[in-house]
Design an enzyme around this catalytic site. Structure first.
Site, PDB file in Angstrom:
ATOM      1  N   GLU A  31       0.754  -1.042   0.014  1.00  0.00           N
ATOM      2  CA  GLU A  31       0.008  -0.039  -0.130  1.00  0.00           C
ATOM      3  C   GLU A  31       0.946   1.240  -0.027  1.00  0.00           C
ATOM      4  O   GLU A  31       0.562   2.470   0.412  1.00  0.00           O
ATOM      5  CB  GLU A  31      -0.819  -0.161   1.208  1.00  0.00           C
ATOM      6  CG  GLU A  31      -1.993  -1.166   1.059  1.00  0.00           C
ATOM      7  CD  GLU A  31      -2.763  -1.186   2.300  1.00  0.00           C
ATOM      8  OE1 GLU A  31      -3.667  -0.196   2.665  1.00  0.00           O
ATOM      9  OE2 GLU A  31      -2.670  -2.228   3.268  1.00  0.00           O
TER      10      GLU A  31
ATOM     11  N   TYR B 224      -9.385   3.848  -4.071  1.00  0.00           N
ATOM     12  CA  TYR B 224      -8.366   4.808  -4.097  1.00  0.00           C
ATOM     13  C   TYR B 224      -8.580   5.740  -5.477  1.00  0.00           C
ATOM     14  O   TYR B 224      -7.918   6.705  -5.462  1.00  0.00           O
ATOM     15  CB  TYR B 224      -6.892   4.219  -3.805  1.00  0.00           C
ATOM     16  CG  TYR B 224      -6.922   3.737  -2.612  1.00  0.00           C
ATOM     17  CD1 TYR B 224      -7.161   4.542  -1.499  1.00  0.00           C
ATOM     18  CD2 TYR B 224      -6.811   2.206  -2.270  1.00  0.00           C
ATOM     19  CE1 TYR B 224      -7.110   4.241  -0.102  1.00  0.00           C
ATOM     20  CE2 TYR B 224      -6.775   1.958  -1.042  1.00  0.00           C
ATOM     21  CZ  TYR B 224      -6.884   2.872   0.093  1.00  0.00           C
ATOM     22  OH  TYR B 224      -6.630   2.397   1.258  1.00  0.00           O
TER      23      TYR B 224
END
Length: 310
Positions: A19, A214
């Site tokens: 991430e 995202y």
């Protein structure tokens, strides 16, 4: 406490996890917000020389904007405890527990919170045959942000073929149909009680995966969610209880699925995230807005709450 202008804050971002890109975005946003609140801010991409860099920088506090393994599983928290630098979010044990999805579920079950049926299985066994009646989800036991998630539909011809990046042991969890809901908790400081800030419904055109979370436009947020009072109250209650059961501090976000055809029985707690995203498309800053906190005030609260021995 010294004035903000004289307080040195290091914002940890990046790091080596899956991430990394999300963390870089979170760190950039938080650093800008903290500068706007008057703090002296240094941004630091967390690498193998982290302890040395922090010793050189000598910050008054660390804002942990790392996501994923190493940054939110207790490892960085242990480094900060060793260096005795106050830091944001949860401590070593709570971070490690929350990151381990199966162990955190054991904690949730022990305090009566509703979770999905699940288990840990060898990767090869999962690819050889269905280890659970479809539909089910396969995911790493200790990653976040929907990294490496496989949805096996009821009509699937066979078991999933997992990528080589998936770990040797994976979690298999019964798929919970329904609406995606999430709640942020502003955690307890010492003896002060925590509070759940609000409930958001997440709308997507398909599976709420990494891209949907995202990418701009990947999902739509209804904040506050249009829900029956009973479900809103249950989300707030369950999220706060989950936060407290794991021993969390600072800010956490707890995710749910709600099958409205089953009423309250259809509300299932999925997981608690101890390092919620702080990007332009993230959910926790929206919840802070429900509590009349600007993004800058939200970040500043976390710095003011920073401590060791969390």
């Amino acid at each position: 406490m010294s004035s903000r202008a004289s307080r040195k804050v290091v914002v940890l971002k990046g790091g080596p996890s899956a991430e990394r890109e999300v963390s870089l975005s979170s760190g950039l946003e938080c650093a800008a917000a903290l500068r706007g609140e008057g703090f002296e801010v240094t941004e630091l991409d967390a690498g193998a020389d982290l302890a040395q860099r922090l010793t050189e920088l000598r910050p008054d506090a660390v804002f942990n904007a790392l996501h994923g393994r190493w940054g939110e599983d207790g490892c960085v928290q242990g480094v900060l405890e060793w260096l005795q630098i106050p830091y944001t979010h949860s401590g070593v044990l709570a971070s490690a527990l929350a990151m381990d999805k199966e162990r955190s579920k054991q904690v949730f079950r022990a305090v009566g919170l509703p979770v999905a049926e699940s288990g840990l299985f060898d990767r090869a066994a999962v690819m050889a045959d269905h280890v659970m009646a479809p539909p089910y989800v396969v995911k790493p036991n200790n990653e976040g942000s929907s990294v490496g998630v496989y949805l096996v539909h009821e009509a699937a011809n066979g078991p999933p073929q997992l990528s080589e990046e998936m770990p040797q042991q994976v979690m298999v969890e019964a798929f919970i149909p329904g609406r995606e809901l999430t709640t942020t908790v502003l955690g307890a400081s010492g003896a002060a009680p925590g509070r759940a800030l609000g409930v958001t419904e997440i709308l997507t055109d398909g599976w709420y995966d990494y891209e949907a979370k995202y990418a701009p436009g990947g999902s739509r947020h209804v904040c506050p969610a249009d829900l029956p009072e009973e479900i809103t109250a249950a989300c707030l209650d369950y999220a706060l209880r989950a936060h407290e059961a794991l021993g969390c501090r600072g800010v956490t976000r707890t995710d749910f699925r709600w099958d409205e055809a089953r009423g309250l029985d259809g509300l299932i707690l999925l997981e608690t995230n101890t390092q919620p995203g702080m990007t332009p498309t993230s959910l926790s800053p929206e919840h802070a807005g429900l509590a009349d906190m600007s993004f800058g005030q939200f970040c500043a609260w976390m710095v003011e709450d920073a401590s060791c021995n969390r």
